[in-house]
Motif scaffolding. Structure first.
Motif, short mmCIF file in Angstrom:
data_model
loop_
_atom_site.label_atom_id
_atom_site.label_comp_id
_atom_site.label_asym_id
_atom_site.label_seq_id
_atom_site.Cartn_x
_atom_site.Cartn_y
_atom_site.Cartn_z
N LEU A 158 -17.45 38.81 53.43
CA LEU A 158 -18.72 39.45 53.77
C LEU A 158 -19.69 38.51 54.49
O LEU A 158 -20.85 38.87 54.71
CB LEU A 158 -19.38 40.00 52.50
N HIS A 197 -19.81 39.85 59.53
CA HIS A 197 -19.96 41.07 58.75
C HIS A 197 -21.46 41.35 58.58
O HIS A 197 -22.24 40.42 58.33
CB HIS A 197 -19.29 40.90 57.38
N ARG A 218 -23.11 42.66 56.18
CA ARG A 218 -23.53 42.93 54.80
C ARG A 218 -24.90 42.34 54.46
O ARG A 218 -25.77 43.03 53.91
CB ARG A 218 -22.48 42.39 53.82
N THR A 219 -25.14 41.06 54.80
CA THR A 219 -26.42 40.46 54.43
C THR A 219 -27.58 41.15 55.15
O THR A 219 -28.65 41.34 54.57
CB THR A 219 -26.46 38.95 54.73
N ASN A 247 -27.64 44.35 56.22
CA ASN A 247 -27.83 45.68 55.63
C ASN A 247 -28.50 45.59 54.27
O ASN A 247 -29.35 46.43 53.93
CB ASN A 247 -26.49 46.39 55.53
N THR A 248 -28.14 44.56 53.49
CA THR A 248 -28.78 44.38 52.19
C THR A 248 -30.27 44.11 52.35
O THR A 248 -31.11 44.67 51.63
CB THR A 248 -28.12 43.22 51.42
#
Length: 246
Positions: free
Chosen positions: A167, A171, A173-174, A176-177
């Motif tokens: 992730l 990616h 992910r960070t 979107n978080t």
């Protein structure tokens, strides 16, 4: 039109495009190593990579790396290689913790990126909310920001490496978080990064991107990847000037 006047017009146009990009941003996501500081300024990254290989060799585990991986100057290289082959293992957890300890040591000697501190404080002063999205440890980021008196500008929105290395950027992910935690729409945010993985993550998350390219070679790679010229900064000074009138 002379060559000088043509360059001046292009520069003015780029400045206006940058100001428009900044004016739309209500939330800004910073990468850490590069746009905020030079993390490995006092602790060279290639030396850390060598120490990781030596650590594996001392435990009879050096065979797990290819010759190319053993020579990599990237301190994330050994960790990523082992994690790809043994995801979720105790060895990955130990290597990740070891890299975090190296980063924490490096953070004490890190060099602030020129204009970064004042840029952060100026953006906060005009009401923009900030977050850090990084492949480094969140503990490392918090330690550095605390030492610079900047932690309150970002906390609690510091999103870093976890033991699930699949992730890591590119990616998204960070990103979107961070967007979810901030309650931010991607189009109302802005990502500032210094690598193609940052750019790719921003594109995947739907977030406009500004590339900090301290070196000419980095700027060239960003251009080839499709980053517009007005979104490539060799210094954070023009970005600071764009933020101030906002």
């Amino acid at each position: 039109m002379t060559a000088d006047s043509g360059r001046a017009r292009r520069a003015a146009g780029g400045s206006e495009e940058l100001r428009a990009l900044v004016a739309r941003a209500r939330h800004v996501l910073f990468d850490f190593d590069g746009p905020i500081c030079l993390l490995f300024h006092g602790c060279p990254a290639d030396r850390i990579a060598v120490e990781q290989v030596e650590w594996l060799d001392a435990r009879g585990l050096g065979w797990m790396l290819t010759d190319a991986e053993r020579r990599s100057p990237d301190p994330h290289g050994v960790l990523s290689s082992i994690a790809e082959r043994h995801p979720g293992s105790d060895l990955v957890a130990e290597l990740e913790e070891q890299l975090t300890r190296h980063e924490l040591r490096a953070a004490r000697l890190a060099r602030p990126t020129a204009y970064a501190d004042v840029l952060v404080r100026t953006w906060v002063a005009v009401g923009v909310r900030l977050a850090i999205v990084t492949n480094n440890s969140a503990r490392t980021v918090s330690s550095y920001l605390h030492g610079r008196g900047l932690l309150r500008c970002f906390a609690p929105h510091i999103y870093g490496r976890t033991q699930d290395l699949s992730l890591l950027k590119p990616h998204p992910r960070t990103l979107n978080t961070a967007l979810t935690a901030l309650g931010a729409a991607p189009e109302a945010a802005l990502m500032i990064g210094d690598s193609l993985s940052d750019h790719t993550a921003a594109v995947r998350a739907g977030v406009p991107f500004i590339g900090y390219a301290r070196r000419a070679a980095t700027a060239d790679r960003m251009r080839r990847a499709g980053v517009p010229e007005h979104s490539i900064m060799r210094s954070l000074a023009p970005l600071l000037e764009a933020v101030r009138p906002s």
